[in-house]
Design an enzyme around this catalytic site. Structure first.
Site, PDB file in Angstrom:
ATOM      1  N   ASP A  46       0.797  -1.230   0.000  1.00  0.00           N
ATOM      2  CA  ASP A  46       0.000   0.000   0.000  1.00  0.00           C
ATOM      3  C   ASP A  46       0.831   1.282   0.000  1.00  0.00           C
ATOM      4  O   ASP A  46       1.983   1.308   0.403  1.00  0.00           O
ATOM      5  CB  ASP A  46      -0.979   0.024   1.185  1.00  0.00           C
ATOM      6  CG  ASP A  46      -0.324  -0.245   2.531  1.00  0.00           C
ATOM      7  OD1 ASP A  46       0.745  -0.896   2.570  1.00  0.00           O
ATOM      8  OD2 ASP A  46      -0.868   0.193   3.560  1.00  0.00           O
TER       9      ASP A  46
ATOM     10  N   GLU B 169      -0.561  -2.217   5.033  1.00  0.00           N
ATOM     11  CA  GLU B 169       0.318  -2.211   6.209  1.00  0.00           C
ATOM     12  C   GLU B 169       0.174  -0.912   6.979  1.00  0.00           C
ATOM     13  O   GLU B 169       0.462  -0.854   8.162  1.00  0.00           O
ATOM     14  CB  GLU B 169       1.777  -2.414   5.771  1.00  0.00           C
ATOM     15  CG  GLU B 169       2.759  -2.621   6.918  1.00  0.00           C
ATOM     16  CD  GLU B 169       3.170  -1.329   7.614  1.00  0.00           C
ATOM     17  OE1 GLU B 169       3.376  -1.359   8.844  1.00  0.00           O
ATOM     18  OE2 GLU B 169       3.262  -0.282   6.934  1.00  0.00           O
TER      19      GLU B 169
HETATM   20 ZN   LIG Z   1       5.029   3.475   6.401  1.00  0.00          ZN
HETATM   21 ZN   LIG Z   2       6.453   0.844   5.442  1.00  0.00          ZN
END
Ligand SMILES: [Zn+2]
Ligand SMILES: [Zn+2]
Length: 403
Positions: free
Chosen positions: A82, A140
């Site tokens: 991401d 994440e």
């Molecule tokens: Zn980050």
């Molecule tokens: Zn990262």
């Protein structure tokens, strides 16, 4: 030795493509849990390499499975996918094409590195004693994120060990880092709302002053780290916001505050949560105020397995030379690789990606963030050789047992 030379040669050959993959992804960033095009891109590349894939794991996650020609353990390698809601302010050909979105944490490089590793490993199936899983993880950067969901959906079923890297612009390209035990902190949040009784600033005896209660609470919370935590352990309790009142002559009836807790140890983490609650309850009770509170757990601490971290130090020194391998300082940042490490042994590593000579100095999550792209090659080499080392060791142990 010969295998290593073949791997190096293959990696160097595929490197220009790895850079073009990274740049394509850099131009087309997608936010957490929206990684549709990124997933499509990854799936297409893995399929071209002849790697079997499963789509939509833990959101838009992709799991690639490469079966070696010989039996053996299952090694997982992970890359997050991401980007962030940040405006790319770099002046370069591969800057983000999407306004307000940017790969400002290097996850585009993680994907390119893992695809490069997958390419090389897919061409040496006859040498593999076991299987390799390529975990491309969504989300994440948000809590709760993609790792927890991938684990819940069975991504680690039957997996023996896991490795993951983060390219790190604050470390010089060429160097690699890890540390046994805790490496990155658990990052939690707390919110407290105190309700007193409003009134005239000149008639305090008829009110309950929420600013006074809140002020005492801030001071009392600072005793947690100094009085309740072992001084040889690291922890932080920071109050980051404090809002109350609107007029000089009115006693405020409400006071809202929030803060963050950073820890490396689960017991200390629980103890701090308990103490925040106790201190809030008692400080409020002392003045007859009421309160509401909320403690939001972020990612747990990233805790590396001792044996696998030793493997990192040995393999990395062999690949890059002793002087390029460092013990990682503890990072107060959070990372959901922790969920994998709570399930199976493994090692998380930092791969240096900064280069002051080329002006690559911006920290992560900064609008001018960039990486020295050679770091992608280092990340791929590290993951390939850790996988092979693990598999070969398992194979040798088994052959010895059979003799
Ligand atoms: Zn980050
Ligand atoms: Zn990262």
């Amino acid at each position: 030795m010969e295998v290593r030379m073949i791997i190096n040669e293959q990696l160097e050959r595929i490197y220009p493509e790895m850079v073009s993959w990274r740049r394509y992804l850099h131009e087309h960033p997608e936010l957490s849990f929206q990684e549709v095009n990124t997933a499509r891109f990854i799936a297409e590349k893995l399929e071209q390499m002849g790697i079997e894939i499963t789509r939509n794991v833990g959101g838009h996650g992709i799991v690639g499975r490469l079966k070696g020609e010989k039996a053996g353990p299952v090694v997982a390698l992970r890359a997050d996918m991401d980007a962030l809601p940040i405006q790319d302010e770099k002046d370069c050909a591969y800057a983000s094409k999407i306004s307000g979105r940017m790969h400002a944490c290097g996850h585009d490089g993680h994907i390119a590195g893992l695809l490069g590793a997958a390419y090389v490993l897919s061409r040496m199936k006859e040498h593999l004693h076991g299987s390799i899983l390529f975990l491309f993880q969504p989300a994440e950067e948000v809590n709760p994120g993609g790792a927890e969901r991938m684990v819940a959906e069975g991504a680690l079923d039957g997996v023996d060990v896991i490795y993951g890297v983060h390219l790190w612009s604050q470390f010089p390209v060429g160097k690699v880092y890890s540390v046994t035990g805790p490496m990155m902190a658990a990052a939690d949040e707390f919110l407290i709302e105190i309700s007193g009784k409003g009134g005239h600033g000149g008639v305090p005896q008829e009110s309950i002053d929420s600013i006074l209660v809140g002020s005492q609470l801030v001071v009392n919370l600072q005793t947690i780290v100094s009085r309740n935590v072992d001084p040889t352990s690291a922890a932080v309790v920071s109050v980051g916001s404090f809002h109350s009142g609107s007029s000089f002559n009115v006693i405020a009836d409400r006071c809202k505050l929030s803060g963050t807790v950073r820890t490396f140890d689960e017991q200390i983490r629980r103890r701090i949560e308990e103490r925040i609650h106790e201190i809030t309850a008692h400080t409020c009770a002392m003045h007859g105020a009421q309160y509401e509170w909320n403690y939001i757990r972020g990612y747990p601490a990233v805790v590396n397995d001792a044996t696998e971290t030793q493997r990192f130090f040995r393999v990395a020194a062999d690949l890059f030379g002793n002087e390029q391998v460092e013990r990682s300082p503890l990072s107060m940042a959070g990372e959901d690789f922790s969920y994998y490490l709570q399930s199976i042994p493994g090692c998380y590593m930092f791969v240096g990606a900064g280069n002051p000579d080329k002006g690559i100095v911006a920290p992560h999550h900064h609008p001018e963030f960039d990486i020295d792209e050679r770091s992608i090659l280092h990340a791929a080499r590290l993951m390939i050789h850790l996988s092979l080392d693990y598999m070969n060791e398992a194979w040798q142990t088994r052959s010895l047992a059979q003799e």
